[in-house]
Scaffold this active site. Structure first.
Site, PDB file in Angstrom:
ATOM      1  N   GLY A   1       0.940  -1.121  -0.146  1.00  0.00           N
ATOM      2  CA  GLY A   1      -0.149  -0.459   0.230  1.00  0.00           C
ATOM      3  C   GLY A   1       0.392   1.350   0.311  1.00  0.00           C
TER       4      GLY A   1
ATOM      5  N   TRP B   1       2.342   2.711  -2.369  1.00  0.00           N
ATOM      6  CA  TRP B   1       1.302   4.014  -3.639  1.00  0.00           C
ATOM      7  C   TRP B   1       0.010   4.416  -3.155  1.00  0.00           C
ATOM      8  CZ3 TRP B   1       2.611   2.399  -9.460  1.00  0.00           C
ATOM      9  CH2 TRP B   1       3.953   2.560  -9.464  1.00  0.00           C
TER      10      TRP B   1
ATOM     11  N   ASP C   1      -5.915  -5.242  -4.702  1.00  0.00           N
ATOM     12  CA  ASP C   1      -4.763  -6.533  -4.513  1.00  0.00           C
ATOM     13  C   ASP C   1      -5.053  -7.609  -4.193  1.00  0.00           C
ATOM     14  OD1 ASP C   1      -1.612  -5.930  -4.764  1.00  0.00           O
ATOM     15  OD2 ASP C   1      -2.554  -7.814  -4.026  1.00  0.00           O
TER      16      ASP C   1
ATOM     17  N   ASP D   1      -8.510 -10.721  -7.882  1.00  0.00           N
ATOM     18  CA  ASP D   1      -6.859 -10.643  -9.058  1.00  0.00           C
ATOM     19  C   ASP D   1      -7.565  -9.666  -9.862  1.00  0.00           C
ATOM     20  OD1 ASP D   1      -6.408 -11.628 -11.195  1.00  0.00           O
ATOM     21  OD2 ASP D   1      -7.101 -13.375 -11.408  1.00  0.00           O
TER      22      ASP D   1
ATOM     23  N   ASP E   1       1.377  -1.167  -9.924  1.00  0.00           N
ATOM     24  CA  ASP E   1       3.113  -1.639  -9.889  1.00  0.00           C
ATOM     25  C   ASP E   1       3.007  -3.416  -9.530  1.00  0.00           C
ATOM     26  OD1 ASP E   1       5.137  -1.065  -9.074  1.00  0.00           O
ATOM     27  OD2 ASP E   1       4.636  -1.477  -7.189  1.00  0.00           O
TER      28      ASP E   1
ATOM     29  N   LYS F   1       4.044  -0.672 -14.371  1.00  0.00           N
ATOM     30  CA  LYS F   1       6.152  -1.572 -14.301  1.00  0.00           C
ATOM     31  C   LYS F   1       5.916  -2.578 -15.429  1.00  0.00           C
ATOM     32  CE  LYS F   1       6.621  -4.280  -9.780  1.00  0.00           C
ATOM     33  NZ  LYS F   1       7.059  -4.127  -9.135  1.00  0.00           N
TER      34      LYS F   1
HETATM   35  C1  LIG Z   1       5.271  -4.603  -6.057  1.00  0.00           C
HETATM   36  S1  LIG Z   1       4.154  -5.069  -5.396  1.00  0.00           S
HETATM   37  C2  LIG Z   1       3.498  -3.862  -5.365  1.00  0.00           C
HETATM   38  C3  LIG Z   1       3.945  -2.893  -4.122  1.00  0.00           C
HETATM   39  C4  LIG Z   1       2.563  -1.310  -3.918  1.00  0.00           C
HETATM   40  N1  LIG Z   1       2.802  -1.154  -5.545  1.00  0.00           N
HETATM   41  C5  LIG Z   1       3.360  -1.042  -3.542  1.00  0.00           C
HETATM   42  O1  LIG Z   1       3.544   0.784  -3.575  1.00  0.00           O
HETATM   43  O2  LIG Z   1       3.499  -1.297  -1.364  1.00  0.00           O
HETATM   44  C6  LIG Z   1       3.424  -6.362  -6.696  1.00  0.00           C
HETATM   45  C7  LIG Z   1       2.078  -6.858  -6.038  1.00  0.00           C
HETATM   46  O3  LIG Z   1       1.435  -6.726  -6.703  1.00  0.00           O
HETATM   47  C8  LIG Z   1      -0.098  -7.781  -6.328  1.00  0.00           C
HETATM   48  N2  LIG Z   1      -0.260  -8.995  -7.239  1.00  0.00           N
HETATM   49  C9  LIG Z   1       0.118  -9.801  -8.183  1.00  0.00           C
HETATM   50  N3  LIG Z   1      -1.250 -10.528  -9.148  1.00  0.00           N
HETATM   51  C10 LIG Z   1      -2.466  -9.895  -9.102  1.00  0.00           C
HETATM   52  C11 LIG Z   1      -2.891 -10.148  -9.557  1.00  0.00           C
HETATM   53  N4  LIG Z   1      -3.185 -10.950 -10.893  1.00  0.00           N
HETATM   54  N5  LIG Z   1      -4.085  -9.396  -8.890  1.00  0.00           N
HETATM   55  C12 LIG Z   1      -4.133  -8.300  -7.907  1.00  0.00           C
HETATM   56  N6  LIG Z   1      -2.969  -7.871  -7.840  1.00  0.00           N
HETATM   57  C13 LIG Z   1      -2.113  -8.999  -8.108  1.00  0.00           C
HETATM   58  C14 LIG Z   1       0.564  -8.743  -5.417  1.00  0.00           C
HETATM   59  O4  LIG Z   1       0.473  -9.069  -4.155  1.00  0.00           O
HETATM   60  C15 LIG Z   1       1.825  -7.798  -4.779  1.00  0.00           C
HETATM   61  O5  LIG Z   1       1.260  -7.439  -3.739  1.00  0.00           O
END
Ligand SMILES: C[S@@+](CC[C@H](N)C(=O)[O-])C[C@H]1O[C@@H](n2cnc3c(N)ncnc32)[C@H](O)[C@@H]1O
Lengths: 326, 1125
Positions: free
Chosen positions: A53, A55, A75, A91, A116, A156
């Site tokens: 969280g 961002w 997320d 998802d 992200d 990203k």
């Molecule tokens: C790098 S982290 C994001 C960090 C966030 N932007 C922050 O600043 O705290 C990537 C996130 O993508 C989520 N993620 C991966 N696949 C996903 C999906 N299919 N649907 C939703 N979220 C997903 C993961 O659960 C993870 O928390």
């Protein structure tokens, strides 16, 4: 290695903890904004793949100006609540989640969509690159539903073999597509951010949630694979000159004269998938393999296999292999 | 050259790929393995040997193979021909192969069909192939003509992480889809209406709390198994999944892996799972673990296959290794621990010590001085003798040799030693050696000719007894040959001994951790001044006061050579001589390879055993030439194989502090120990090695960070290398004189690997690994390349010195010697000697103590190395080369390599860059009538490149380096001659080449995908007569400068200027691109897509005019390309 070792190796990790950000990624968004003024005039924003969280923290502070803006954060993982942020757990590639997000923007489109998203990397590069691309495309599909014309999309992107295919896809929807790398993202990482400005879908384009956007393939254009005509978008490094170098190892006493104090992580992960396995391991309760147990020598000789009583609960052993962060 | 020709030449072709093994399948007695886009076919014989039959090349283009599906043959005849569907990523191809009589031929291959989405599973349905795709849809595909017959999505559109197709016809086709939301969705594609409207899931199953990576369905028992990110495997009772609406019941939740589980496979009686922890587990269907296979290195096991008839499991890893394991259910036959039931009213006293004479006879002593024998053939205890002088304190050691030479020795607290012939205990001989306690006993055997018994007494005196037997065998003779004296220490006794072949010396280890060399026959050292000095009691202050008198009594001979405290305070545990080397083990968790040169002991290499095995007890050489390590891991005794990284035997004995003994003969391996007042015996028939575990050796288990070619070895025709990889493609005469490139790689797995890459076979042989680093290896540099024997007396082969550096600011220096050896598969033997090491944190700790500095170690990593040598053509001149290191703390550091690398010394540093320095590179500049100049370039994450003139750095009185504030601290490097802002962000590759005009081309590649090329001129100011003393500083200037902004789509991690007209670059975008230089801006010529992801380094070298160039790309794997010049 002590607990300060990660602080030494990763200055942004350390600064994030000191500044109360839930993740070091906060600096990436801040540095992107420095370069592109992403938040200017933004009232409504979507934060896809938001956990833990940081961002959303940045967005909730910067969006909306005086009046309060609206941030929707999505997320797969549970995320600790944040004031002013609407959370959806799901998802983003799933139809039902996408529909739920879109509901929030019916009649009042968003100015900014950020994603992200990164899959939990498996180490098989082609799988990881594919999964990451699917997150970007799912985010793009959602963006085509919620973004106002001229809106901005930041996602990203893994700069691997097929990244140019994604660029050419993004260029269909936006007047400007750039590849940006904040200084807080390491040189050694293949991650970068596609900064897409000026949402401008092709004429006659009808957003369709029910069909996933597929990545293009090289089939149609050999030049895209081997030739010189790949779509490589301009690359921009963000963050001012004085920004810390994320690849550099700093000693704990930074030059700014502040004295180092260890700060614990702001927001430990909520119920990670490995939690139960770690608990069992900690208590020495992972199943252990059969080891030859004691029995008398006559039995050994008579039976083709020694008898054994299998124990499911193994004795406590030192745990030095896997670092359970729970 | 015209534009078209330009586009084609030079064309790089892939010669060799080493990638994670992601697909494995057994078909009859053949094993199919996927490696990159290639299919490798192996023949398995009944012994479990594997022979590569053929590499079917480039089936999937730039995709990697993830699986094979062999079309079922109704007649069940897969022995002569098979139709194989190969898939991976979005690609599918069908290939028909005939493989009767071991001759393998590709009969036909279809086109490479591109799907719109990722393929998670494929299944043959009556000549067509059903595919489960990435967003939860199923297509039916005609793989021969390449057209889609059906395309049915699920209403629940989401990305999948795995899928499993069940059924043999489209009508009954069932898909179990693993969604990213951790749910399993079961649905039936054939229930779609004619317009292919989405189909709703029939059932949803949840349970896992992480995504599902793999599934396996066992039709005969109605079971489904799933493997997940949550580190568990679940077993589900599902019945016939083809029938809608059935009940799904979770009947097993198996936690055994300590990381994510990548693969699962159900067999009739077992469940096999494997994962990121590199362990393959065999479970019963009830969820008990029956066996655990450990041995793969690195990030995990990616593929599993089973041969049910032979009960083999085959695993493929990220390390690109393939291994075969024997499924035996609950343990190996003929293996087990038994209590030897010593306790009995007829045998008074408690057990004190146990030993093994061969693997069939156990000896034990009690606290009433009784010596007992247990013979495994007779299966009962027999008293050999009773001697109450041994009741309070008793040592017991059996002589070495397969049958223990039929001798054992006892020793007590009053200096008494008794040597007992086991078959005729009445002929035992007593020797009163000391006034006090005998601290230790050990044997040394030379062939079958010479047997010594060493006993340590008070004051570090070691008595050496010579044992011989009468020809009748009825009597033995014990004669004291000499006495040795150990160096002073608190616990001053020896722990082990062995003859050093041919037998003039004894190698001993002591309790203080030292390894010592003594003359075996000191009587031969008669001449004064030669050999060891006799030490007298007066000279040795702590020597035993036993003799009472103060006069100079000779108490023993000192060592002729010693390595003090090699194994630290916990002591040496064993010494073994084998193959010209001495191996010592210790309780510091390490073992050393040593050798004796000119009567001196020299360490060659230090090796660590597996994690957690901190008490190494000994080494054994197996008949196949491999070595096993014995030791204790917490409460367990472990036999570990460094070659296969496998724990071959584990005995829960309670630790090494109690009396124990190990013996290994061809018939059986035995381990005896005392537990609960009884003798326990673990035995494994067939010795301690398990056969044929490694089908193919792995390389690095983690990302390869650097690659460097060392040189080439040319083998004469007598070393003809059989071409296993392409037996068919071998043209007569192409065997030629074998050219073998020697390449070294460094990896995040903390090792440096020496590889042989023959030009003829397209194979790679891992010759040796250097395991001295404690953290990842990131950079390598080579100097002093030559031939064995030097220029005067040159022998075939290759010698070189290597520096490796990486995480934790650690640097190691070692020498390499490679010689022809017809007895090995690679036809080469590789000898490595560790020369020196350096760690910045240790250096800082020392300086902090000395100078009260408060510099805290910022966990610096070395990113890159460059040897800086002014006169590489005149070695031996000057103090030795410098090695420059790019450091993550923002410094460029210069180290001096003295005495051919035996001394590594931090000389100078600069924090000019203030950013993480990514690359260093050096070159020399020559101009007529001028001194040769040595230039170093360094480049950082801000895109700048700095140039330093190091020509006079080592000259006396030079001002190139500024002296430090405190002596002992490094010099300062001053300001660079020139800096160039080449890029806007990190410089990931850097290379230079002299031009015919006397300038230098400098090329760099960056994180942003750009290239930068410029011409650098080096001008010397006119020499002014007046101040001939003052140092001349060259003026560097940039002549013409070009940038190519979007040359690549990701970091350019490899760049090489091949000629002033041609350059090649490699990037993480997996393109190898040629650029034409020389007419202004570099122009694109052509590029090739390669298979190794995350390429971190590249090296290119010319082989010879016929072969052209070779290029090694290192990343998450290794790929070798070649092109004709
Ligand atoms: C790098 S982290 C994001 C960090 C966030 N932007 C922050 O600043 O705290 C990537 C996130 O993508 C989520 N993620 C991966 N696949 C996903 C999906 N299919 N649907 C939703 N979220 C997903 C993961 O659960 C993870 O928390």
């Amino acid at each position: 290695m002590g607990r300060t070792s990660k602080d030494k190796r990763d200055v942004y990790y350390r600064l994030a903890k000191e500044k109360g950000w839930r993740a070091r990624s906060a600096f990436k968004l801040l540095q992107l904004d420095e370069e592109f003024q992403l938040f200017k005039g933004v009232k409504r924003a979507v934060d896809l793949c938001a956990a833990p969280g940081s961002w959303s923290q940045v967005l909730s502070q910067k969006v909306g100006g005086q009046s309060s803006g609206q941030v929707v954060a999505v997320d797969l993982q549970a995320m600790a609540p944040l004031p002013g942020v609407i959370q959806i757990q799901g998802d983003i590639t799933q139809l039902s989640t996408a529909k739920e997000i879109i509901q929030h923007f019916e009649g009042c489109p968003a100015d900014l969509v950020v994603c992200d998203g990164a899959p939990d990397v498996t180490g098989l590069h082609d799988v990881d690159e594919y999964m990451q691309a699917q997150l970007l495309l799912a985010a793009l599909n959602i963006a085509t539903h919620v973004l106002k014309p001229g809106g901005c999309f930041v996602a990203k992107i893994f700069r691997g073999r097929d990244v140019t295919l994604l660029y050419s896809q993004l260029r269909i929807f936006f007047s400007s597509v750039l590849c940006a790398k904040p200084k807080s993202s390491r040189n050694s990482s293949i991650e970068a951010f596609a900064v897409c400005q000026g949402y401008d879908p092709p004429e006659g384009f009808i957003p369709d949630l029910t069909r996933p956007l597929m990545n293009h393939s090289y089939e149609t254009d050999f030049n895209q694979l081997h030739g010189p005509a790949r779509v490589i978008v301009p690359f921009v490094t963000c963050g001012d000159l004085s920004a810390y170098d994320s690849d550099r190892t700093y000693s704990l006493d930074l030059d700014n004269g502040s004295e180092y104090k260890y700060t614990p992580p702001t927001q430990p992960p909520i119920a990670p998938p490995y939690q139960e396995a770690c608990r069992l391991k900690k208590n020495g309760q992972l199943a252990k393999e059969f080891l030859p147990q004691e029995c008398s020598i006559d039995r050994v000789d008579k039976l083709s296999q020694p008898l054994a009583i299998h124990t499911l609960l193994a004795p406590k052993v030192e745990d030095n292999e896997i670092n359970c962060s729970s | 050259m015209d534009a078209f020709g330009d586009y084609v030449w030079p064309r790089a072709t892939s010669e060799l790929i080493l990638l994670p093994v992601t697909g494995l399948e057994c078909v009859g007695d053949r094993l199919l393995a996927g490696e990159g886009p290639d299919l490798l076919v192996y023949n398995l014989d009944f012994g479990g040997h594997l022979r590569m039959v053929k590499r079917v090349q480039n089936l999937l283009g730039h995709y990697l193979i993830h699986g094979f599906r062999v079309q079922p043959e109704p007649k069940g005849d897969l022995d002569s021909e098979a139709m194989i569907a190969v898939f991976g990523s979005k690609g599918l191809r069908v290939v028909k192969i005939s493989w009767g009589q071991s001759h393998l031929r590709e009969l036909w291959r279809s086109g490479l069909w591109n799907m719109s989405d990722w393929i998670w599973d494929a299944r043959w349905l009556e000549g067509n192939v059903a595919l489960a795709l990435g967003h939860n849809s199923v297509v039916l595909y005609d793989p021969v003509i390449g057209c889609m017959l059906q395309d049915v999505p699920c209403t629940d559109r989401c990305t999948l992480s795995s899928a499993c197709l069940i059924g043999d016809t489209w009508k009954e086709l069932t898909i179990v889809a693993g969604a990213v939301s951790n749910e399993l969705l079961v649905w039936y594609p054939a229930t779609a209406l004619p317009d292919n409207k989405p189909v709703a899931p029939d059932r949803r199953v949840s349970g896992h709390v992480g995504v599902i990576f793999s599934m396996s369905y066992l039709e005969s028992k109605g079971l489904l198994a799933t493997a997940s990110e949550d580190r568990s495997v679940r077993i589900w009772k599902v019945g016939d999944l083809r029938v809608p609406g059935g009940r799904v019941q979770n009947i097993g939740h198996c936690f055994g892996h300590s990381a994510r589980v990548w693969q699962v496979k159900l067999l009739e009686n077992y469940l096999i799972s494997a994962g990121e922890d590199c362990v393959c587990l065999v479970w019963s269907h009830e969820g008990e673990i029956l066996q655990a296979f450990r041995g793969h290195q690195g990030r995990g096991i990616r593929a599993i296959a089973a041969h049910e008839r032979q009960t083999w499991v085959i695993t493929g890893g990220d390390d690109s290794g393939i291994r075969l394991w024997h499924l035996v259910g609950r343990g190996y036959p003929g293996l087990g621990v038994s209590s030897l039931s010593f306790k009995s009213p007829s045998r008074p006293g408690a057990l004190k010590a146990v030993t093994l004479a061969g693997s069939w006879r156990v000896l034990a002593v009690t606290d009433v001085g009784g010596l007992y024998l247990y013979d495994l053939e007779v299966k009962c205890w027999e008293q050999l003798l009773e001697d109450n002088r041994f009741q309070s304190y008793c040592l017991l050691e059996a002589a070495p040799g397969p049958e223990g030479f039929g001798l054992c020795a006892l020793a007590n607290g009053e200096g008494l030693v008794k040597v007992v012939p086991i078959n005729t205990p009445t002929a035992a001989v007593d020797q009163n050696l000391f006034q006090g306690k005998v601290h230790s006993l050990s044997w040394a055997l030379r062939g079958y000719e010479e047997l010594l018994l060493l006993a340590s007494g008070p004051g570090g005196v070691v008595a050496c007894l010579e044992i011989s037997a009468a020809p009748t065998g009825k009597a033995i003779f014990v004669k004291e040959r000499c006495r040795y004296l150990l160096p002073p220490s608190k616990q001053r006794w020896h722990t082990c001994s062995a003859f050093l072949p041919p037998g003039d010396f004894l190698v001993c280890g002591d309790r203080r951790g030292s390894v010592l060399l003594f003359p075996a026959r000191p009587c031969l050292f008669k001449k004064p001044g030669v050999g060891p000095k006799a030490i007298t009691a007066a000279e040795a202050p702590q020597a035993g006061s036993s003799s009472g008198g103060s006069e100079s009594v000779v108490t023993g001979l000192g060592p002729v050579s010693s390595l003090h405290s090699l194994h630290g305070k916990q002591g040496v545990t064993s010494v073994t001589c084998h193959g010209g080397y001495v191996y010592s083990t210790g309780r510091d968790g390490s073992y050393y390879q040593l050798f004796v040169h000119g009567g001196r002991l020299q360490p060659v290499l230090r090796q660590k055993a597996c994690r957690g095995m901190n008490w190494i007890a000994g080494l054994r050489m197996a008949p196949d030439g491999s070595m096993v390590v014995l030791g204790f891991h917490a409460n367990e005794f472990v036999v570990w194989s460094p070659r296969s990284h496998e724990k071959l035997h584990i005995v829960n004995c309670g630790g090494g502090h109690r009396s124990w003994a190990f013996s290994d003969t061809e018939a059986a391996m035995a381990f005896a120990y005392l537990k609960d007042g009884d003798v326990m015996l673990y035995r494994a028939l067939g010795g301690c090695i398990r056969p044929n575990v490694i089908l193919r050796e792995g390389l690095h288990g983690r990302e390869i960070t650097c690659v460097k070619r060392v040189g080439t070895v040319t083998l004469g025709p007598e070393f003809e290398v059989p071409n296993l990889e392409h037996p068919d493609s071998l043209e007569p005469g192409s065997e030629g004189p074998g050219l073998i490139d020697i390449v070294i790689t460094g990896s995040e797995d903390t090792t440096v690997c020496v590889l042989a890459l023959p030009t003829t076979t397209g194979a790679a042989h891992a010759l040796t690994a250097v395991c001295n680093h404690i953290s990842s290896v990131r950079a390598l540099a080579v100097w002093g390349v030559g031939t064995p024997g030097g220029p005067q007396d040159s022998h075939p082969g290759l010698t070189a010195q290597v520096v490796s550096a990486g995480g934790r600011a650690e640097m190691h220096c070692f020498s390499l010697m490679i010689t022809p050896d017809a007895s090995t598969p690679s036809r080469l033997a590789c000898h490595i000697m560790h020369l020196s090491s350096h760690r910045l944190d240790e250096y800082w700790d020392r300086q902090r103590n000395r100078h009260r500095m408060i510099k805290v170690d910022p966990e610096t990593r070395y990113m890159s190395l460059a040897i800086c040598e002014l006169d590489s053509d005149r070695p031996g001149l000057g103090p030795g080369p410098l090695v420059a290191a790019a450091c993550s703390d923002g410094a460029v550091r210069l180290f001096l390599l003295q005495d051919s690398g035996r001394i590594l010394h931090l000389l100078a540093e600069t924090f000019h860059h203030k950013r993480c320095v990514l690359k260093v590179h050096s070159f020399t500049h020559e101009a007529p009538n001028q001194r040769r100049r040595l230039i170093l370039c360094s480049a950082a994450t801000d895109g700048s490149i700095a140039f330093w003139d190091l020509t006079t750095a080592m000259d006396r009185g030079s001002t190139t380096l500024e002296p430090p504030a405190h002596p002992g601290l490094p010099y300062q490097m001053g300001t660079p001659c020139l800096t160039v802002q080449a890029h806007s962000c990190g410089v990931n590759s850097l290379h230079t080449l002299p031009t015919p005009e006397g300038h230098h081309l400098v090329a760099s590649g960056s994180e942003d995908g750009s290239l930068h090329v410029f011409t650098l001129a080096v001008k010397m100011p006119e020499l002014e007569e007046a101040d001939g003393e003052a140092e001349l500083v060259p003026q560097l200037c940039v002549l013409d400068e070009y940038s190519v902004p979007c040359a690549h789509a990701a970091h350019v991690t490899g760049i090489k200027i091949l000629s002033p007209k041609l350059m090649v670059s490699a990037s993480i975008d997996q393109r190898l691109t040629f650029w034409r230089l020389g007419n202004g801006e570099p122009t694109f010529m052509n590029s090739t897509v390669y298979h190794v992801p995350d390429v971190a380094d590249m090296d290119c070298w010319p082989v010879n005019p016929e072969f052209g160039h070779r290029c090694a790309l290192a990343g998450q794997g290794l790929e070798v390309y070649n092109w004709y010049d």
